[in-house]
Design an enzyme around this catalytic site. Structure first.
Site, short mmCIF file in Angstrom:
data_model
loop_
_atom_site.label_atom_id
_atom_site.label_comp_id
_atom_site.label_asym_id
_atom_site.label_seq_id
_atom_site.Cartn_x
_atom_site.Cartn_y
_atom_site.Cartn_z
N ARG A 325 -58.32 3.06 22.92
CA ARG A 325 -56.63 2.98 23.06
C ARG A 325 -56.12 3.36 23.83
O ARG A 325 -54.95 3.94 24.52
CB ARG A 325 -56.06 2.86 21.44
CG ARG A 325 -55.03 2.60 21.82
CD ARG A 325 -54.12 1.96 20.51
NE ARG A 325 -54.46 1.38 19.92
CZ ARG A 325 -53.23 0.31 19.27
NH1 ARG A 325 -51.77 0.16 19.65
NH2 ARG A 325 -53.83 -0.91 19.17
N GLU A 728 -45.16 4.27 15.98
CA GLU A 728 -45.73 5.06 16.85
C GLU A 728 -44.99 4.84 18.51
O GLU A 728 -45.24 6.05 18.48
CB GLU A 728 -47.18 4.30 16.95
CG GLU A 728 -47.79 4.57 15.63
CD GLU A 728 -49.73 3.68 15.96
OE1 GLU A 728 -50.65 4.48 16.05
OE2 GLU A 728 -49.74 2.71 16.35
#
Length: 776
Positions: A325, A728
């Site tokens: 990621r 996030e």
């Protein structure tokens, strides 16, 4: 019964898109919210404490635990030999993380044994009496040193490639290379890890766990005990914070408590103190980034080759998907026509790092932003100008390094709006003017954007279940697979169900997450909690509504289009029937008033071998302008102002979403400024308490803090009520703080040189950078 009653209100209390307080907010502030340690423990509950290693890497010749066993109050001492099933709690397929170390320790603070005693104090005291004979081995605690020592990767690296980076670099108009260190971060949840196991009949056990992933705890406890998952029930009512630190790290405490509980047929609770919690549990990965970039005279990127090496710790944990990621977010909002990105998930002799808000995305994005900053200083331009010229296009220049087309690009509008509302251009001019005449205090200002992908990159995790019951009196019971850690997930999902049935939210009772109600749940992570569980709960409600509509049509002899759910009533033809009355009628007609809902995210796919696919369902966007002041004599600084515009689609709950954006920014600011993890030359983590590890205080927030949601935004994808994830993405808005500090430091050298500030930019690092700039 009067069925002609008109609704008392034109809308329900607590539907979607309305600001509602967190359902437990009043309990949080009055201290009446029950956390696991507040539960009344069964009579005879035992308490556990972990015995931790005192070497970073060593063989264990012997463990003399006689004094431990003989200590007052001690009932048992567990070692690896006492694990009845598999001595492994690793979430990865590598099975490389033991419940208790067996034959060797691989980081300073690794659990070697567990004391089970009548009281917590007795257990803690007894752990200090062990005599361990170590055979010291070489160790590396730093990622760069680990690469130099040819340490292995803990999992397979990833490479992303688009275009021809090598050729672009060879034919570059301009070219520069650099490197950056990006620090880790401790989760510092207010409630530490805790687990309590209660033995049941036969092979059964119930585990109360402060975890973001009850199903994984269920599986790991089952493996450690050697029993099927069906024998293990895991329950989580709420957590006092998680931030990713309770996605996998709770496995160890739950497994040890369960092993001891079944062995002694007594309840067992384990709650480490803050020091042990910080020493023995994983953190955000710190990275070393090396980059080589080609760019033209306008600042447009021609090619980029970058390597992201991470300190992963002694085992794989979640380091594979975290480092993946990171690469997914190097591009941030920028089109890279020729790019090669590589990860290096390095083994080190430190605790295994794990998930943390953003899951590698912040580190990747920060590395990408450093490249933009370098180009700006090299060309003598405002970094915002370089950002804009490299933005993804809407219909062209819109393919990511992993070959996904960016379909929902709104970053230019977001940035233009916050640039205008914050008066960025005039303030930047004022900052430059101020710095020309100020001998000691220097200012900096920066505007940075965010594009964050939403979905688990492990496609199979993008699913959720929910259970909805309607009782005869019209009250509704809701259970879903997500976990509540203060982020307001339960409130949002309840709002969705209230909206589906058009009843006041007060009629809905949310119950503790438990594996015996909703099985095979995914972690509440990847900002997916509301997306997945909201849709699953809506699906369950819709199933019941279909049955209720069919009942109304049959019972009242009307077509479907004449049955509708209106505020706290069901309208059937020209009749308004109060919701509880209608439900009772349906019950007497034997209509099923319960449903299990399910949802899986569509359109996503990912081929890791090729480094190509569509790992994300959509992107969330945002931008922030931060202004700072630094003292060039001490390195100390203040964040004077922050202006944020963030995209949450059509917000399910603007009040909760605003809180998430504000909190994420401050936590991100802490990561990039004061939160420093430091290991000594023996491999010991020395920043393992509030006295040495500095999270932001309330007084550290920006003096002027303007936060707005992009009210005009709506998700182009079919998400729950067209909302977007919020957990996030706003964390990375704090990148602007680091860049503002960088500008303030650069002013010492008339902005000729990029200061190359590493993160966290502690006052010491700022001061050293100022001294470097004086010599530039």
């Amino acid at each position: 019964m009067n069925t002609q009653v008109k609704p008392s209100s034109t809308e329900i209390s607590g539907g979607v898109h309305k600001p509602r307080r967190h359902d437990s907010a009043h309990k949080h502030v009055t201290g009446t919210a029950d956390y696991l340690d507040d539960m009344n423990a069964p009579v005879g509950t035992l308490h556990g404490c972990l015995g931790l290693s005192e070497r970073a890497h060593a063989g264990i010749r012997s463990m003399d635990l006689d004094a431990v066993r003989a200590a007052p109050g001690v009932v048992d001492v567990l070692t690896a030999r006492d694990v009845p099933g598999v001595n492994d709690i690793s979430p990865s397929a590598r099975h490389d993380e033991p419940v208790l170390a067996d034959g060797q320790c691989q980081f300073y603070g690794q659990p070697l044994f567990a004391v089970i005693a009548e009281t917590r104090a007795a257990a803690r005291h007894a752990t200090q009496l062990a005599k361990i004979d170590y055979e010291d081995r070489p160790f590396e605690s730093d990622v760069v040193a680990a690469m130099a020592a040819d340490y292995p990767h803990v999992t397979d690296p990833l490479t992303l490639a688009y275009g021809d980076a090598a050729s672009a670099l060879d034919s570059a108009t301009n070219r520069l290379q650099g490197e950056m260190r990006i620090g880790g971060q401790d989760h510092f949840y207010l409630e530490g890890h805790i687990a309590m196991a209660i033995p049941g009949e036969d092979d059964e056990v119930t585990v109360f766990s402060s975890t973001q992933h009850p199903s994984e705890v269920q599986h790991m406890v089952g493996h450690a005990l050697g029993v099927p998952s069906a024998a293990v029930t895991v329950k989580t009512r709420r957590m006092g914070g998680g931030f990713g630190g309770k996605e996998t790290q709770g496995n160890q405490f739950a497994a040890i408590a369960a092993i001891a509980a079944k062995k002694h047929n007594r309840a067992v609770k384990i709650r480490p103190d803050r020091d042990d919690d910080m020493i023995a549990t994983g953190k955000r990965h710190d990275f070393h980034v090396a980059y080589d970039v080609a760019y033209d005279n306008e600042g447009r990127i021609e090619g980029l080759d970058a390597t992201f090496a991470a300190r992963c710790g002694f085992s794989s944990d979640l380091s594979g998907p975290v480092t993946d990621r990171a690469l997914f977010h190097v591009d941030n909002c920028y089109f890279l026509p020729n790019v090669k990105l590589a990860s290096r998930p390095m083994k080190t002799n430190t605790v295994s790092n794990t998930a943390f808000r953003g899951f590698g995305g912040p580190q990747g994005m920060l590395g990408g932003e450093r490249v933009i900053e370098e180009i700006a200083y090299a060309l003598g331009k405002d970094p915002l100008e370089i950002r804009k010229i490299n933005f993804y296009g809407e219909n062209e220049r819109n393919i990511t390094p992993y070959h996904q087309i960016v379909e929902d690009n709104i970053i230019a509008r977001i940035v233009a709006e916050v640039e205008r509302t914050s008066d960025y251009q005039a303030r930047r001019e004022a900052v430059i003017a101020y710095n020309k005449t100020s001998p000691v205090i220097r200012k900096g200002i920066a505007l940075t954007p965010v594009k964050f992908g939403i979905s688990f990159t492990a496609t199979w995790f993008n699913q959720a279940g929910a259970l909805v019951h309607i009782y005869q009196d019209g009250s509704i019971h809701l259970n879903h697979g997500g976990t509540e850690m203060g982020q307001g997930l339960n409130t949002k999902v309840a709002q969705v169900v209230a909206d589906e049935f058009q009843v006041d939210q007060e009629n809905i009772r949310i119950t503790a997450t438990t594996t015996e109600k909703v099985p095979n749940t995914s972690a509440t992570a990847a900002s997916s909690g509301s997306d997945l569980n909201g849709m699953a709960a809506a699906n369950a409600a819709q199933q019941i509504k279909v049955r209720l509509v069919a009942f109304a049509c049959e019972h009242y002899g009307v077509p479907e289009e004449q049955v509708s759910f209106v505020p706290n009533h069901v309208q059937v033809g020209n009749q308004m029937i109060p919701f509880p009355d209608f439900i009772q009628q349906a019950y007497f007609a034997r209509v099923q008033l319960s449903a299990a809902g399910f949802y899986k995210t569509p359109e996503i796919h990912w081929d890791r071998e090729k480094g190509q696919g569509q790992p994300f369902f959509y992107f969330a966007y945002g931008a922030c302008v931060s202004e700072v002041s630094i003292d060039t004599l001490t390195g100390e600084y203040h964040v004077d102002r922050a202006d944020i515009l963030h995209d949450v689609g059509r917000s399910l709950n603007p009040a909760i979403d605003l809180g998430q954006v504000q909190g994420a920014f401050v936590q991100g600011m802490g990561w990039l400024t004061t939160e420093e993890l430091w290991w000594d030359d023996k491999g010991r983590l020395r920043t393992h308490a509030p006295s040495t590890y500095k999270i932001p205080l309330a007084s550290d927030k920006p003096k002027i803090f303007n936060v707005e949601l992009a009210a005009w935004s709506t998700n182009s994808k079919r998400t729950i009520r067209r909302s977007k994830a919020v957990g996030e993405p706003p964390f990375m808005l704090a990148n602007s703080v680091l860049e503002a500090l960088s500008m303030a430091v650069a002013s010492v050298a008339e902005y000729r040189v990029c200061p190359r500030l590493d993160a966290p930019a502690t006052p010491e690092r700022v001061l050293m950078a100022v001294e470097r700039m004086k010599k530039a």
